[in-house]
Write a protein that holds these residues in place. Structure first.
Motif, short mmCIF file in Angstrom:
data_model
loop_
_atom_site.label_atom_id
_atom_site.label_comp_id
_atom_site.label_asym_id
_atom_site.label_seq_id
_atom_site.Cartn_x
_atom_site.Cartn_y
_atom_site.Cartn_z
N UNK A 221 0.34 67.60 27.47
CA UNK A 221 0.47 66.19 27.12
C UNK A 221 -0.02 65.91 25.70
N UNK A 222 -1.11 66.55 25.29
CA UNK A 222 -1.72 66.23 23.99
C UNK A 222 -0.80 66.59 22.82
N UNK A 223 -0.26 67.82 22.82
CA UNK A 223 0.61 68.23 21.73
C UNK A 223 1.89 67.40 21.71
N UNK A 224 2.45 67.18 22.87
CA UNK A 224 3.67 66.38 22.95
C UNK A 224 3.42 64.97 22.43
N UNK A 225 2.29 64.40 22.80
CA UNK A 225 1.96 63.05 22.37
C UNK A 225 1.81 62.97 20.86
N UNK A 226 1.20 63.98 20.25
CA UNK A 226 1.02 63.99 18.80
C UNK A 226 2.36 64.07 18.06
N UNK A 227 3.30 64.85 18.58
CA UNK A 227 4.61 64.95 17.96
C UNK A 227 5.33 63.60 17.99
N UNK A 228 5.22 62.91 19.10
CA UNK A 228 5.85 61.59 19.23
C UNK A 228 5.20 60.60 18.27
N UNK A 229 3.88 60.66 18.15
CA UNK A 229 3.18 59.75 17.26
C UNK A 229 3.62 59.94 15.81
N UNK A 230 3.82 61.20 15.40
CA UNK A 230 4.28 61.49 14.04
C UNK A 230 5.66 60.90 13.81
N UNK A 231 6.54 61.03 14.79
CA UNK A 231 7.89 60.48 14.68
C UNK A 231 7.85 58.96 14.57
N UNK A 232 7.03 58.34 15.39
CA UNK A 232 6.93 56.88 15.38
C UNK A 232 6.40 56.37 14.04
N UNK A 233 5.49 57.11 13.45
CA UNK A 233 4.94 56.71 12.15
C UNK A 233 6.04 56.63 11.09
N UNK A 234 6.90 57.64 11.07
CA UNK A 234 7.99 57.68 10.09
C UNK A 234 8.97 56.53 10.35
N UNK A 235 9.31 56.32 11.61
CA UNK A 235 10.26 55.25 11.97
C UNK A 235 9.71 53.88 11.60
N UNK A 236 8.43 53.67 11.89
CA UNK A 236 7.80 52.38 11.61
C UNK A 236 7.81 52.08 10.11
N UNK A 237 7.48 53.08 9.31
CA UNK A 237 7.51 52.89 7.86
C UNK A 237 8.92 52.57 7.37
N UNK A 238 9.91 53.23 7.96
CA UNK A 238 11.31 52.98 7.57
C UNK A 238 11.71 51.54 7.85
N UNK A 239 11.30 51.01 8.98
CA UNK A 239 11.62 49.63 9.34
C UNK A 239 10.95 48.63 8.40
N UNK A 240 9.67 48.83 8.16
CA UNK A 240 8.91 47.89 7.33
C UNK A 240 9.41 47.90 5.88
N UNK A 241 9.60 49.09 5.32
CA UNK A 241 10.07 49.20 3.94
C UNK A 241 11.49 48.66 3.78
N UNK A 242 12.30 48.85 4.83
CA UNK A 242 13.68 48.37 4.76
C UNK A 242 13.79 46.86 4.83
N UNK A 243 12.77 46.22 5.36
CA UNK A 243 12.81 44.75 5.49
C UNK A 243 12.10 44.03 4.36
N UNK A 244 11.46 44.79 3.47
CA UNK A 244 10.69 44.16 2.39
C UNK A 244 11.37 44.39 1.05
#
Length: 244
Positions: A221-244
Protein backbone atom coordinates in the motif's frame (compact mmCIF):
# COMPACT_ATOMS: atom_id res chain seq x y z
CA UNK A 1 -12.16 14.39 -29.68
CA UNK A 2 -10.59 10.94 -30.06
CA UNK A 3 -7.60 12.04 -27.97
CA UNK A 4 -9.81 13.42 -25.21
CA UNK A 5 -11.89 10.22 -25.10
CA UNK A 6 -8.77 8.05 -24.98
CA UNK A 7 -7.30 10.11 -22.14
CA UNK A 8 -10.62 9.97 -20.27
CA UNK A 9 -10.75 6.17 -20.53
CA UNK A 10 -7.13 5.90 -19.29
CA UNK A 11 -8.00 8.22 -16.39
CA UNK A 12 -10.96 6.03 -15.43
CA UNK A 13 -8.80 2.91 -15.67
CA UNK A 14 -6.24 4.50 -13.33
CA UNK A 15 -9.02 5.63 -11.03
CA UNK A 16 -10.43 2.10 -10.97
CA UNK A 17 -7.02 0.68 -10.07
CA UNK A 18 -6.75 3.14 -7.17
CA UNK A 19 -10.28 2.39 -5.98
CA UNK A 20 -9.65 -1.34 -6.10
CA UNK A 21 -6.47 -0.87 -4.09
CA UNK A 22 -7.62 1.44 -1.30
CA UNK A 23 -11.40 1.80 -1.80
CA UNK A 24 -11.38 5.52 -2.64
CA UNK A 25 -9.53 8.30 -4.44
CA UNK A 26 -10.95 7.80 -7.95
CA UNK A 27 -12.20 11.39 -8.42
CA UNK A 28 -8.84 12.79 -7.32
CA UNK A 29 -7.38 11.21 -10.46
CA UNK A 30 -10.31 11.30 -12.89
CA UNK A 31 -11.63 14.83 -12.35
CA UNK A 32 -8.31 16.72 -12.67
CA UNK A 33 -7.29 14.76 -15.80
CA UNK A 34 -10.64 15.03 -17.58
CA UNK A 35 -10.91 18.69 -16.57
CA UNK A 36 -7.97 19.43 -18.85
CA UNK A 37 -9.95 18.26 -21.91
CA UNK A 38 -13.60 18.73 -20.93
CA UNK A 39 -13.52 21.59 -18.40
CA UNK A 40 -14.36 21.20 -14.73
CA UNK A 41 -18.14 21.48 -15.17
CA UNK A 42 -18.32 18.60 -17.66
CA UNK A 43 -15.59 16.61 -15.90
CA UNK A 44 -17.68 16.55 -12.73
CA UNK A 45 -20.77 15.52 -14.70
CA UNK A 46 -18.78 12.87 -16.58
CA UNK A 47 -17.65 11.23 -13.36
CA UNK A 48 -20.99 10.96 -11.56
CA UNK A 49 -22.53 7.87 -13.20
CA UNK A 50 -19.38 5.69 -13.03
CA UNK A 51 -18.86 6.81 -9.44
CA UNK A 52 -22.45 5.94 -8.52
CA UNK A 53 -22.25 2.49 -10.12
CA UNK A 54 -18.84 1.57 -8.66
CA UNK A 55 -19.69 2.74 -5.15
CA UNK A 56 -23.00 0.88 -5.10
CA UNK A 57 -21.14 -2.26 -6.11
CA UNK A 58 -18.34 -1.79 -3.57
CA UNK A 59 -20.69 -0.84 -0.72
CA UNK A 60 -22.75 -3.97 -1.38
CA UNK A 61 -19.66 -6.16 -1.68
CA UNK A 62 -18.34 -5.09 1.74
CA UNK A 63 -21.71 -4.46 3.44
CA UNK A 64 -21.18 -7.16 6.09
CA UNK A 65 -18.20 -5.21 7.48
CA UNK A 66 -20.24 -2.16 8.52
CA UNK A 67 -20.37 -2.14 12.33
CA UNK A 68 -21.43 1.35 13.47
CA UNK A 69 -24.47 2.08 11.28
CA UNK A 70 -25.25 5.31 13.11
CA UNK A 71 -21.84 6.69 12.18
CA UNK A 72 -22.34 5.67 8.54
CA UNK A 73 -25.86 7.14 8.34
CA UNK A 74 -24.61 10.51 9.62
CA UNK A 75 -22.06 10.60 6.82
CA UNK A 76 -24.57 9.41 4.21
CA UNK A 77 -27.35 11.90 4.99
CA UNK A 78 -25.14 14.94 5.51
CA UNK A 79 -23.06 14.06 2.44
CA UNK A 80 -26.19 13.90 0.28
CA UNK A 81 -27.39 17.30 1.52
CA UNK A 82 -23.98 18.83 0.89
CA UNK A 83 -23.80 17.39 -2.63
CA UNK A 84 -27.09 19.04 -3.59
CA UNK A 85 -25.97 22.52 -2.56
CA UNK A 86 -22.51 21.90 -3.97
CA UNK A 87 -24.01 21.16 -7.40
CA UNK A 88 -25.76 24.53 -7.31
CA UNK A 89 -22.36 26.13 -6.69
CA UNK A 90 -20.89 24.18 -9.60
CA UNK A 91 -23.45 25.64 -11.99
CA UNK A 92 -22.83 29.18 -10.74
CA UNK A 93 -19.02 29.35 -10.52
CA UNK A 94 -16.70 30.13 -13.48
CA UNK A 95 -14.62 27.33 -15.04
CA UNK A 96 -11.20 28.90 -14.33
CA UNK A 97 -12.00 29.32 -10.67
CA UNK A 98 -13.17 25.71 -10.45
CA UNK A 99 -9.96 24.52 -12.14
CA UNK A 100 -7.91 26.33 -9.50
CA UNK A 101 -10.13 24.90 -6.75
CA UNK A 102 -9.81 21.34 -8.06
CA UNK A 103 -6.05 21.65 -8.46
CA UNK A 104 -5.65 23.21 -5.02
CA UNK A 105 -7.75 20.47 -3.41
CA UNK A 106 -5.59 17.82 -5.03
CA UNK A 107 -2.44 19.57 -3.77
CA UNK A 108 -3.91 19.87 -0.29
CA UNK A 109 -4.75 16.17 -0.30
CA UNK A 110 -1.20 15.23 -1.36
CA UNK A 111 0.42 17.58 1.13
CA UNK A 112 -1.69 16.47 4.06
CA UNK A 113 -1.10 12.78 3.32
CA UNK A 114 2.66 13.32 3.13
CA UNK A 115 3.09 15.70 6.06
CA UNK A 116 0.63 14.07 8.48
CA UNK A 117 0.72 10.33 7.69
CA UNK A 118 0.19 9.32 11.34
CA UNK A 119 -2.42 11.89 12.36
CA UNK A 120 -5.42 10.23 14.01
CA UNK A 121 -8.82 11.20 15.38
CA UNK A 122 -10.41 9.67 18.47
CA UNK A 123 -13.45 7.61 17.46
CA UNK A 124 -15.82 9.22 19.96
CA UNK A 125 -14.97 12.66 18.61
CA UNK A 126 -15.20 11.36 15.04
CA UNK A 127 -18.80 10.24 15.65
CA UNK A 128 -19.66 13.77 16.82
CA UNK A 129 -17.98 15.30 13.77
CA UNK A 130 -19.47 12.86 11.25
CA UNK A 131 -22.38 15.09 10.19
CA UNK A 132 -20.40 18.33 9.63
CA UNK A 133 -17.60 16.36 7.95
CA UNK A 134 -20.14 14.70 5.65
CA UNK A 135 -21.76 18.02 4.83
CA UNK A 136 -18.43 19.65 3.97
CA UNK A 137 -17.39 16.63 1.88
CA UNK A 138 -20.70 16.74 0.01
CA UNK A 139 -20.25 20.43 -0.77
CA UNK A 140 -16.81 19.73 -2.22
CA UNK A 141 -18.09 16.74 -4.16
CA UNK A 142 -20.92 18.73 -5.70
CA UNK A 143 -18.95 21.89 -6.44
CA UNK A 144 -15.61 20.42 -7.55
CA UNK A 145 -16.17 16.68 -7.98
CA UNK A 146 -13.54 15.91 -5.33
CA UNK A 147 -14.37 15.28 -1.68
CA UNK A 148 -11.16 13.39 -0.79
CA UNK A 149 -9.50 16.30 1.09
CA UNK A 150 -12.29 15.96 3.64
CA UNK A 151 -13.92 12.53 3.21
CA UNK A 152 -10.80 10.39 2.78
CA UNK A 153 -8.74 12.45 5.23
CA UNK A 154 -11.47 12.27 7.88
CA UNK A 155 -12.01 8.51 7.62
CA UNK A 156 -8.29 7.84 7.31
CA UNK A 157 -7.75 9.77 10.54
CA UNK A 158 -10.30 7.56 12.31
CA UNK A 159 -8.00 4.62 11.47
CA UNK A 160 -10.75 2.35 10.23
CA UNK A 161 -9.38 -0.96 8.97
CA UNK A 162 -9.59 -1.41 5.17
CA UNK A 163 -12.57 -3.78 5.37
CA UNK A 164 -14.58 -1.14 7.29
CA UNK A 165 -13.16 1.89 5.49
CA UNK A 166 -14.29 0.68 2.05
CA UNK A 167 -18.03 0.16 2.75
CA UNK A 168 -18.21 3.31 4.88
CA UNK A 169 -16.78 5.64 2.27
CA UNK A 170 -18.55 3.81 -0.56
CA UNK A 171 -21.92 4.32 1.15
CA UNK A 172 -21.09 8.00 1.58
CA UNK A 173 -20.05 8.39 -2.07
CA UNK A 174 -23.17 6.52 -3.21
CA UNK A 175 -25.39 9.00 -1.39
CA UNK A 176 -23.53 12.03 -2.73
CA UNK A 177 -23.48 10.87 -6.35
CA UNK A 178 -27.11 9.71 -6.19
CA UNK A 179 -28.06 13.30 -5.36
CA UNK A 180 -25.55 14.78 -7.82
CA UNK A 181 -26.90 12.92 -10.85
CA UNK A 182 -30.44 14.39 -10.95
CA UNK A 183 -29.10 17.74 -9.69
CA UNK A 184 -26.70 17.97 -12.64
CA UNK A 185 -29.57 17.22 -15.01
CA UNK A 186 -31.63 19.93 -13.32
CA UNK A 187 -28.96 22.61 -13.73
CA UNK A 188 -28.30 21.62 -17.35
CA UNK A 189 -24.79 20.17 -16.98
CA UNK A 190 -25.63 16.55 -17.85
CA UNK A 191 -25.98 16.35 -21.64
CA UNK A 192 -26.70 13.20 -23.66
CA UNK A 193 -23.10 13.24 -24.93
CA UNK A 194 -21.65 13.39 -21.42
CA UNK A 195 -24.05 10.65 -20.31
CA UNK A 196 -22.96 8.40 -23.19
CA UNK A 197 -19.28 8.88 -22.36
CA UNK A 198 -20.07 8.19 -18.70
CA UNK A 199 -21.66 4.85 -19.57
CA UNK A 200 -18.61 3.85 -21.63
CA UNK A 201 -16.27 5.03 -18.84
CA UNK A 202 -17.78 2.45 -16.49
CA UNK A 203 -15.94 -0.25 -18.47
CA UNK A 204 -12.33 0.84 -17.74
CA UNK A 205 -13.30 1.85 -14.20
CA UNK A 206 -14.66 -1.58 -13.33
CA UNK A 207 -11.80 -3.26 -15.21
CA UNK A 208 -9.27 -1.38 -13.10
CA UNK A 209 -10.78 -2.25 -9.72
CA UNK A 210 -9.69 -5.93 -9.58
CA UNK A 211 -6.30 -4.91 -10.98
CA UNK A 212 -5.86 -2.51 -8.07
CA UNK A 213 -6.76 -5.20 -5.55
CA UNK A 214 -4.09 -7.48 -7.01
CA UNK A 215 -1.50 -4.72 -7.40
CA UNK A 216 -1.77 -3.51 -3.82
CA UNK A 217 -1.02 -7.03 -2.59
CA UNK A 218 2.11 -7.20 -4.76
CA UNK A 219 3.75 -3.81 -4.29
CA UNK A 220 2.32 -2.85 -0.92
CA UNK A 221 0.00 0.00 0.00
CA UNK A 222 2.75 2.49 0.92
CA UNK A 223 4.70 2.37 -2.36
CA UNK A 224 1.54 2.36 -4.44
CA UNK A 225 0.19 5.33 -2.49
CA UNK A 226 3.40 7.32 -3.04
CA UNK A 227 3.27 6.75 -6.81
CA UNK A 228 -0.30 8.01 -6.93
CA UNK A 229 0.60 11.06 -4.85
CA UNK A 230 3.40 11.96 -7.28
CA UNK A 231 0.99 11.72 -10.21
CA UNK A 232 -1.60 13.86 -8.47
CA UNK A 233 0.99 16.53 -7.74
CA UNK A 234 1.83 16.88 -11.44
CA UNK A 235 -1.85 16.92 -12.46
CA UNK A 236 -2.74 19.53 -9.83
CA UNK A 237 0.04 21.85 -10.96
CA UNK A 238 -1.10 21.46 -14.58
CA UNK A 239 -4.65 22.50 -13.68
CA UNK A 240 -3.63 25.51 -11.59
CA UNK A 241 -1.05 26.82 -14.06
CA UNK A 242 -3.45 26.32 -16.96
CA UNK A 243 -6.11 28.44 -15.29
CA UNK A 244 -3.84 31.33 -14.32
Amino acid sequence: MIESLAVAMIAFLMGGILKGAIGAGTPVIVVPITSIYFGVHHAVALFVLPALASNIWQAWQYRQNIEDRGFVWRLVISGAVGAFFGTLLLAALPADLLSIVVGSLALFYVGFRLLKPDWSLRYGLARMLAAPAGLAAGLLQGAAGISAPISVTFLHAVRLPRERFIPTISAMFTAMTAVQFPSLIGVGLMSWQILAISVIACIPLFAGMPLGAVLVRRVGVRLFDRLIMALLFVIALRLILGAT
